[in-house]
Design an enzyme around this catalytic site. Sequence first.
Site, mmCIF file in Angstrom:
data_model
loop_
_atom_site.group_PDB
_atom_site.id
_atom_site.type_symbol
_atom_site.label_atom_id
_atom_site.label_comp_id
_atom_site.label_asym_id
_atom_site.label_seq_id
_atom_site.Cartn_x
_atom_site.Cartn_y
_atom_site.Cartn_z
ATOM 1 N N SER A 1 32.363 27.914 60.143
ATOM 2 C CA SER A 1 31.934 29.076 60.770
ATOM 3 C C SER A 1 32.285 30.466 60.157
ATOM 4 O O SER A 1 32.574 31.456 60.526
ATOM 5 C CB SER A 1 32.297 29.309 62.491
ATOM 6 N N ARG A 2 32.623 30.523 58.873
ATOM 7 C CA ARG A 2 33.216 31.681 58.162
ATOM 8 C C ARG A 2 34.597 31.901 58.701
ATOM 9 O O ARG A 2 34.816 33.377 58.258
ATOM 10 C CB ARG A 2 32.178 32.680 58.050
ATOM 11 N N PHE A 3 35.333 31.191 59.276
ATOM 12 C CA PHE A 3 36.820 31.823 59.709
ATOM 13 C C PHE A 3 37.693 31.063 58.944
ATOM 14 O O PHE A 3 38.378 30.250 59.293
ATOM 15 C CB PHE A 3 36.915 31.260 61.246
#
Length: 396
Positions: A373-375
């Site tokens: 999640s692009r985290f």
Amino acid sequence: MTSLLPDSAPGFDQPIAVLKHCHDKIRKQLNTLNSLLTHLPVHGTDAAARQAAQAVQKYFNQAAPLHHADEEQDLLPMLAASTGGSDAETLRRLAPEILAQHEQMDLDWHIINSQLDKIANGSSAYLSSADVARFCAAYQAHMESEEGVIAPMAKRIFSQAQMQLLGEAMKRRRNIGPAAAQAGGIALADLRLDYGRASLSEEDTLGEPVAQFAKWFSEAMKAQVNEPNAMSVATVGNDGRPSSRIVLIKQYDESGFTWYTNYESQKGRQLAQNPYAALLFFWPELERQVRIEGRVERTAPEESDKYYYSRPVKSQLAAIASRQSQPIASRAEMEANYAAVEAASGGKPQRPAHWGGYRLKPERVEFWQGRQSRFHDRIVYTLQADGSWRKERIQP
């Protein structure tokens, strides 16, 4: 001299058979090369010779690199993740040899390709029998090793699901499949990959950034990442406009990260104006980046000498013959410059003053691990005034 009839190829649901089929096509092209050796002295660069040269070039410039990538990026890493016991030991022994053979064959092909260029355009009938013999012998030994050990191992170990994954990867590399056939292609905004292979915490990282880099670099080597030593070098001159390019790192230690180049190139001129640069390593197979920023200095002449004279003689000559980043009228003029330097060197070229090493002394080093999640995880080391390093997490 070459057959124009298409070969019946297996489908990508049989990826090992596809790789064997590639070997069969390589053998045909090697036979064509050997036929050219006997054809050229009698017939010169007639239509048949030009057509044969173009066919060999087309295969080794386009299809062969895809075949090598299949092995380097998919087959060998999948085997490494699946084997154990004696199979794992055999793979540990053979895999580095296969990668080294690919590199050497690429270098040998570069030499032959330049000769075929002239045959294909009818300007020269010269083809070195020694170069062809070396190239053919290397490929034959390489293919025998893969067909005798690697392919049978894969067929014995891989499950049907693994075979499917390998075949799909090979199709993507060749832009084969429904996505490739869609009119208009794929929107860039839709090219999104979610990461999730690993994580990175403050506790995972070592106290010094070079030690942490060495750990990650070793893991990239073991994972057989494609060219883990390739890095982007970004520089900025007096005009404030940045530029970047890919080079190969040749050494790293506590003193910094070292590469070699022409001091009169664009990056050399920019570093003379502004001695700061940024390096970037990207290892997509591990979903990792390393960003390194700092001041750049030239290596000592004796260091540059040591590396220069360790290079192949042809690479030494190229460093003298090329005025890197400067315009030139044609490829023919470049090759004429090379020939003149080769003739003048007497086989013992001397390192030119305009060629040598640069060493970036790191002041900021970031380790980036892709997450879902692009985290993403980002751990940054910053050099302090007393020479110590501050380590902290920053937000993605």
